[in-house]
Structures are given as structure tokens and as C-alpha cells.
Design a protein around this motif. Structure first.
Motif, PDB file in Angstrom:
ATOM      1  N   LEU A  11      13.996   2.287   2.800  1.00  0.00           N
ATOM      2  CA  LEU A  11      13.859   0.860   2.441  1.00  0.00           C
ATOM      3  C   LEU A  11      12.140   0.782   2.463  1.00  0.00           C
ATOM      4  O   LEU A  11      11.583   0.403   1.467  1.00  0.00           O
ATOM      5  N   PHE A  12      11.618   1.375   3.458  1.00  0.00           N
ATOM      6  CA  PHE A  12      10.021   1.487   3.475  1.00  0.00           C
ATOM      7  C   PHE A  12       9.721   2.647   2.668  1.00  0.00           C
ATOM      8  O   PHE A  12       8.314   2.218   2.087  1.00  0.00           O
ATOM      9  N   ILE A  13      10.303   3.378   2.267  1.00  0.00           N
ATOM     10  CA  ILE A  13       9.673   4.467   1.245  1.00  0.00           C
ATOM     11  C   ILE A  13       9.690   3.807  -0.163  1.00  0.00           C
ATOM     12  O   ILE A  13       8.573   3.945  -0.676  1.00  0.00           O
ATOM     13  N   GLY A  14      10.666   2.913  -0.317  1.00  0.00           N
ATOM     14  CA  GLY A  14      10.472   2.109  -1.825  1.00  0.00           C
ATOM     15  C   GLY A  14       9.366   1.297  -1.882  1.00  0.00           C
ATOM     16  O   GLY A  14       8.703   1.119  -2.753  1.00  0.00           O
ATOM     17  N   LEU A  15       9.239   0.455  -0.612  1.00  0.00           N
ATOM     18  CA  LEU A  15       8.322  -0.705  -0.453  1.00  0.00           C
ATOM     19  C   LEU A  15       6.898   0.082  -0.541  1.00  0.00           C
ATOM     20  O   LEU A  15       6.203  -0.431  -1.084  1.00  0.00           O
ATOM     21  N   VAL A  16       6.724   0.989   0.055  1.00  0.00           N
ATOM     22  CA  VAL A  16       5.203   1.717   0.236  1.00  0.00           C
ATOM     23  C   VAL A  16       5.175   2.112  -1.362  1.00  0.00           C
ATOM     24  O   VAL A  16       4.045   2.148  -1.905  1.00  0.00           O
ATOM     25  N   LEU A  17       5.939   2.891  -1.977  1.00  0.00           N
ATOM     26  CA  LEU A  17       5.673   3.362  -3.615  1.00  0.00           C
ATOM     27  C   LEU A  17       5.519   2.349  -4.253  1.00  0.00           C
ATOM     28  O   LEU A  17       4.637   2.342  -5.350  1.00  0.00           O
ATOM     29  N   GLY A  18       6.145   1.109  -4.135  1.00  0.00           N
ATOM     30  CA  GLY A  18       5.843  -0.210  -5.072  1.00  0.00           C
ATOM     31  C   GLY A  18       4.442  -0.687  -4.729  1.00  0.00           C
ATOM     32  O   GLY A  18       3.874  -1.018  -5.887  1.00  0.00           O
ATOM     33  N   THR A  20       1.785   0.998  -3.488  1.00  0.00           N
ATOM     34  CA  THR A  20       0.589   1.658  -3.384  1.00  0.00           C
ATOM     35  C   THR A  20       0.833   2.869  -4.591  1.00  0.00           C
ATOM     36  O   THR A  20      -0.232   3.468  -4.857  1.00  0.00           O
ATOM     37  N   GLY A  21       1.962   3.016  -5.110  1.00  0.00           N
ATOM     38  CA  GLY A  21       1.986   4.001  -6.455  1.00  0.00           C
ATOM     39  C   GLY A  21       2.081   5.445  -5.601  1.00  0.00           C
ATOM     40  O   GLY A  21       2.271   6.614  -6.178  1.00  0.00           O
ATOM     41  N   GLY A  22       2.151   5.483  -4.447  1.00  0.00           N
ATOM     42  CA  GLY A  22       2.118   6.964  -3.583  1.00  0.00           C
ATOM     43  C   GLY A  22       2.377   6.765  -2.167  1.00  0.00           C
ATOM     44  O   GLY A  22       2.584   5.364  -1.797  1.00  0.00           O
ATOM     45  N   GLY A  23       2.528   7.725  -1.442  1.00  0.00           N
ATOM     46  CA  GLY A  23       2.805   7.350  -0.151  1.00  0.00           C
ATOM     47  C   GLY A  23       4.363   7.251   0.253  1.00  0.00           C
ATOM     48  O   GLY A  23       4.605   7.605   1.289  1.00  0.00           O
ATOM     49  N   GLY A  24       5.105   6.930  -0.691  1.00  0.00           N
ATOM     50  CA  GLY A  24       6.619   6.938  -0.551  1.00  0.00           C
ATOM     51  C   GLY A  24       7.284   8.272   0.003  1.00  0.00           C
ATOM     52  O   GLY A  24       7.861   8.500   0.936  1.00  0.00           O
ATOM     53  N   SER A  25       6.643   9.382  -0.586  1.00  0.00           N
ATOM     54  CA  SER A  25       6.932  10.730  -0.182  1.00  0.00           C
ATOM     55  C   SER A  25       6.410  11.102   1.339  1.00  0.00           C
ATOM     56  O   SER A  25       6.988  11.748   2.003  1.00  0.00           O
ATOM     57  N   ILE A  26       5.378  10.343   1.355  1.00  0.00           N
ATOM     58  CA  ILE A  26       5.005  10.706   2.963  1.00  0.00           C
ATOM     59  C   ILE A  26       5.679  10.341   4.101  1.00  0.00           C
ATOM     60  O   ILE A  26       5.783  10.819   5.062  1.00  0.00           O
ATOM     61  N   LEU A  27       6.282   9.047   3.658  1.00  0.00           N
ATOM     62  CA  LEU A  27       7.374   8.380   4.425  1.00  0.00           C
ATOM     63  C   LEU A  27       8.740   9.367   4.584  1.00  0.00           C
ATOM     64  O   LEU A  27       9.510   9.709   5.389  1.00  0.00           O
ATOM     65  N   THR A  28       9.200   9.867   3.299  1.00  0.00           N
ATOM     66  CA  THR A  28      10.357  10.345   3.155  1.00  0.00           C
ATOM     67  C   THR A  28      10.735  11.670   3.869  1.00  0.00           C
ATOM     68  O   THR A  28      11.620  11.793   4.539  1.00  0.00           O
ATOM     69  N   PHE A 227      11.423  -2.208  -5.376  1.00  0.00           N
ATOM     70  CA  PHE A 227      11.450  -3.780  -6.381  1.00  0.00           C
ATOM     71  C   PHE A 227      10.849  -4.666  -5.455  1.00  0.00           C
ATOM     72  O   PHE A 227       9.927  -5.653  -5.704  1.00  0.00           O
ATOM     73  N   ILE A 228      11.102  -4.474  -3.998  1.00  0.00           N
ATOM     74  CA  ILE A 228      10.477  -5.653  -3.023  1.00  0.00           C
ATOM     75  C   ILE A 228       9.033  -5.202  -3.132  1.00  0.00           C
ATOM     76  O   ILE A 228       8.144  -6.184  -3.002  1.00  0.00           O
ATOM     77  N   GLY A 229       8.520  -3.995  -3.057  1.00  0.00           N
ATOM     78  CA  GLY A 229       7.068  -3.701  -3.034  1.00  0.00           C
ATOM     79  C   GLY A 229       6.503  -4.137  -4.427  1.00  0.00           C
ATOM     80  O   GLY A 229       5.342  -4.766  -4.442  1.00  0.00           O
ATOM     81  N   LEU A 230       7.097  -4.276  -5.477  1.00  0.00           N
ATOM     82  CA  LEU A 230       6.411  -4.477  -6.722  1.00  0.00           C
ATOM     83  C   LEU A 230       6.365  -6.057  -6.744  1.00  0.00           C
ATOM     84  O   LEU A 230       5.255  -6.495  -7.300  1.00  0.00           O
ATOM     85  N   ARG A 231       7.137  -6.605  -6.179  1.00  0.00           N
ATOM     86  CA  ARG A 231       7.176  -8.127  -5.979  1.00  0.00           C
ATOM     87  C   ARG A 231       5.824  -8.745  -5.314  1.00  0.00           C
ATOM     88  O   ARG A 231       5.300  -9.540  -5.772  1.00  0.00           O
TER      89      ARG A 231
END
Length: 263
Positions: A11-18, A20-28, A227-231
Motif C-alpha cells: 500500500l505504501f509503495i503505491g502511495l509513494v509512487l503517487g 513522488t513519481g518514484g521511490g515506490g521501487s525503493i520500498l518494493t 490512487f490514494i497518493g494521487l489524491r
């Protein structure tokens, strides 16, 4: 309980991607390796699919808001995606199990990739935190084009080695060379990440066995997060957003270095 924590991480991976546009893979990769106990090679492959699919949904949402510049995205994606695919298909499988051996010191393939992952994040974080001088826009269609293509190709190789979407490398490049505002750089980076990650993943499909049930369920939770991150993205100031992105990447680099060196 461990699986639950893993899906919270998704969930946080998607949140960070939404956001910052990056960083999600840093969590993944850390979530898959340190919480769900996947080997780094498998984790980096799964990361490409998770981040690529999640970024695809984020790209669609940002496109509707006018925050994606497709022409710039494809210009940046072509050289990097070639590097990603070639690395995942041919280079990663050929890295020896023991990369370095001297006396009682042994550096395994898995540790090498995680340390490389941390070092790249550290350098990218410093780049993001460094104040950007008010200089002329760099036109990527001029003499610098050849240099940009070479740089993006090597970015693709790095992305392929560490299994990251590359947002923490691509966003700074978009800011520097394309001079996009931070939010457009983020939106455009998601399209580049989608292309890089999913095509890079096709190189892994031929080399490893995929647990599709886990991979799809984990990805769905990550999509909910984006979707949460983009919001909430519009609630954050652009300068603060860039600084937050850099600080986050810096912290994660130290966490991974500590885990690999001292644990």
C-alpha cells in the motif's frame, strides 16, 4: 502477520509512487527481501512488474490532469528501456554467485545487488537535495542529445541491475534536461517507469518461475495505494515535494546499507 506487513508495504509503495513519481521501487525491493524473505534476484524481478503496473494506473490518472508529457516520456524511455531489457535478460543471469572473495570476506551476488541499490539511491538523493541553479533550459535536441541518450542507456542498466522503476533517477533527469515543473516531471516519470519496468520484466519471465497469484494480489494493493497518493499529491508544495522525495531516498539508502553491512 508477516504477510500482512508485506501487504501494508504494498500500500505504501503505491502511495509513494503517487506522491513522488518514484521511490515506490525503493520500498518494493526491501519489502520483498526483508519482510517477505524473497531472494534479491526474485525481488528485483517482481519489483519491476509491481512498480510498472502500478505506475501505469498512475500515468492514466496524471494524463487526465495534464501532468504527463508523452513526447518527452518516449524520448527518455527509448534508450533506458533498451538498457533495462538487455540487463535483465542477459547480464543479471550471468553475474556469478560470489562476486568477490578475499580471505574471510565474501560478497555474494545478492548482497552486491542490494549494496548497489543503496549506493544508487544515496547518489540520487544528494542530486535531488542539491539546490537547482536558475540556468537556461537544456534543449535535449541539440548537441547534448547524444550525451543524454548515453546517460539514459546507463540509467537503464542500473535500473535493470537493481530492479527499480528508476523514478529516483528519472525525475532528476526530467528536472535537469527537460526542465519540467516537479509535478509534470513526476507525472511523466510514471509513464517512463511503466515502459521501463514492464519491458524489463519480460526479460525475467524467460529466466525465473513467477508466482502469479502472489504477484497480482500484491500489485492490486499497490495500485490502491497509488490512487490514494494521487489524491493527496496536490496538497503538497512543489519545493517541499522535491525535498521530501530526496530525504526519503537518502533515509532508505542508509537503511539498506545498514541491513546488508551490519546485520
Amino acid at each position: 502477520m508477516i504477510e500482512f506487513l508485506g501487504y501494508i508495504g504494498a500500500l505504501f509503495i503505491g502511495l509513494v509512487l503517487g506522491i513522488t513519481g518514484g521511490g515506490g521501487s525503493i520500498l518494493t525491493v526491501p519489502v520483498l527481501v526483508y519482510i517477505l524473505n524473497y531472494e534479491p534476484i526474485i525481488a528485483t524481478a517482481y519489483s519491476l512488474f509491481i512498480v510498472g503496473t502500478t505506475s501505469g494506473f498512475g500515468t492514466f490518472q496524471n494524463f487526465k490532469k495534464g501532468l504527463v508529457v508523452p513526447k518527452t516520456a518516449f524520448l527518455f524511455a527509448i534508450p533506458s528501456v533498451i538498457g533495462v531489457y538487455l540487463t535483465r535478460r542477459f547480464i543479471v543471469p550471468e553475474i556469478p554467485g560470489t562476486v568477490f572473495y578475499f580471505g574471510s570476506i565474501t560478497l555474494s551476488k545478492e548482497t552486491f545487488l542490494m549494496l548497489l541499490f543503496a549506493v544508487v539511491m544515496f547518489v540520487a538523493a544528494l542530486s535531488m537535495l542539491k539546490p537547482q541553479p536558475e540556468t537556461e533550459v537544456v534543449d535535449v535536441k541539440t548537441k547534448s542529445m547524444a550525451l543524454v541518450v548515453i546517460q539514459l542507456f546507463f540509467v537503464g542498466i542500473l535500473i535493470g541491475l537493481i530492479g527499480a522503476g528508476g523514478g529516483f533517477l528519472i525525475v532528476p533527469a526530467l528536472l535537469k534536461f527537460a526542465r519540467l515543473p516537479i509535478k509534470k516531471a513526476i507525472g511523466t516519470s510514471l509513464l517512463i517507469i511503466t515502459i521501463n519496468s514492464l519491458i524489463g520484466f519480460t526479460g525475467d519471465v524467460q529466466n525465473i518461475t513467477i508466482d502469479w497469484i502472489f504477484l497480482l494480489s500484491f500489485t492490486i494493493v499497490s495500485v490502491i495505494g497509488i490512487f490514494i497518493g494521487l489524491r493527496v499529491q496536490h496538497l503538497i508544495n512543489e519545493k517541499h515535494l522535491k525535498k521530501l522525495f530526496g530525504i526519503f531516498v537518502l533515509i532508505m539508502s542508509f537503511v539498506i546499507l545498514y541491513k546488508e553491512v551490519f546485520s
